[in-house]
Each structure stands twice: as structure tokens, then as C-alpha cells.
Scaffold this motif. Structure first.
Motif, short mmCIF file in Angstrom:
data_model
loop_
_atom_site.label_atom_id
_atom_site.label_comp_id
_atom_site.label_asym_id
_atom_site.label_seq_id
_atom_site.Cartn_x
_atom_site.Cartn_y
_atom_site.Cartn_z
N ARG A 1 104.21 -40.87 91.53
CA ARG A 1 105.19 -41.36 92.60
C ARG A 1 105.59 -40.13 93.35
NH1 ARG A 1 110.56 -41.30 92.63
NH2 ARG A 1 111.65 -42.63 94.26
N LYS B 1 105.56 -41.94 87.13
CA LYS B 1 106.63 -41.11 87.73
C LYS B 1 105.99 -39.82 88.34
CE LYS B 1 110.77 -38.20 86.71
NZ LYS B 1 111.52 -37.75 85.58
N THR C 1 105.52 -41.94 82.35
CA THR C 1 105.59 -40.63 82.64
C THR C 1 104.46 -40.36 83.66
OG1 THR C 1 106.34 -39.75 80.66
CG2 THR C 1 105.42 -38.13 82.00
#
Length: 99
Positions: free
Chosen positions: A58, A55, A52
């Protein structure tokens, strides 16, 4: 990911288990499987948290890169307009003014 290694380990145990004749069933060590499942239960939340975070990081990096790209594009457009305005051909000629 350690969880995937543990799942592979369960798969190996099942593959190596004793087959029961005339069925698709296999005898395995119940306690060995339960111990691995317990490890998976412990490790899974940490790996989910890490995934998580990756992500979200990113997404943050992509948003920042888009913002930088937009800024660069605006600066380039502004500079282009400045160059056009400065160019002799595009300057407005005032009546009575000599070149």
C-alpha cells in the motif's frame, strides 16, 4: 482471517460451558481450548506476514501515485508556460518590428 474464526470458536466454547453456581466461572474442555490456542499460534505468524506485506505494498503504491501526480503537475505547468510564451499578447515586442 482464520485466527479470528478460532478466537470466535474459543468464545463459543466459553459461552457454552457449564457455569459454576455463585461465581462467574465456567467449566470448559481444557484440551479443546489448548488445541485451538495451538492452531492460533501456528497461523498467527503467517497472517501477520501477510498483513505486513499488504501494508508495505500500500505504501509503495501510494508513493508511486504521488510521484506520478507530481510528474503530471510539472508537465502541466511546463505546457502552460509554453502556451503563455506562444500567445501573441505575451510576446515581447521588439522596437521597429511590425505586427
Amino acid at each position: 482471517m482464520e485466527v479470528l474464526k478460532l478466537i470466535d470458536e474459543i468464545e463459543d466454547i466459553v459461552e457454552a460451558g457449564t457455569s459454576l453456581p455463585f461465581s462467574g466461572k465456567v467449566m470448559v474442555d481444557k484440551f479443546e481450548i489448548l488445541e485451538i490456542l495451538k492452531e492460533i499460534r501456528i497461523k498467527l505468524p503467517d497472517e501477520i506476514k501477510q498483513a505486513t506485506w499488504i501494508k508495505e505494498e500500500r505504501q509503495r503504491i501510494l508513493a508511486e501515485a504521488q510521484k506520478d501526480a507530481d510528474t503530471l503537475l510539472k508537465e502541466a505547468e511546463y505546457r502552460l508556460q509554453e502556451l503563455v510564451d506562444e500567445d501573441e499578447i505575451t510576446k515581447k515586442q521588439i522596437p521597429g518590428q511590425k505586427k
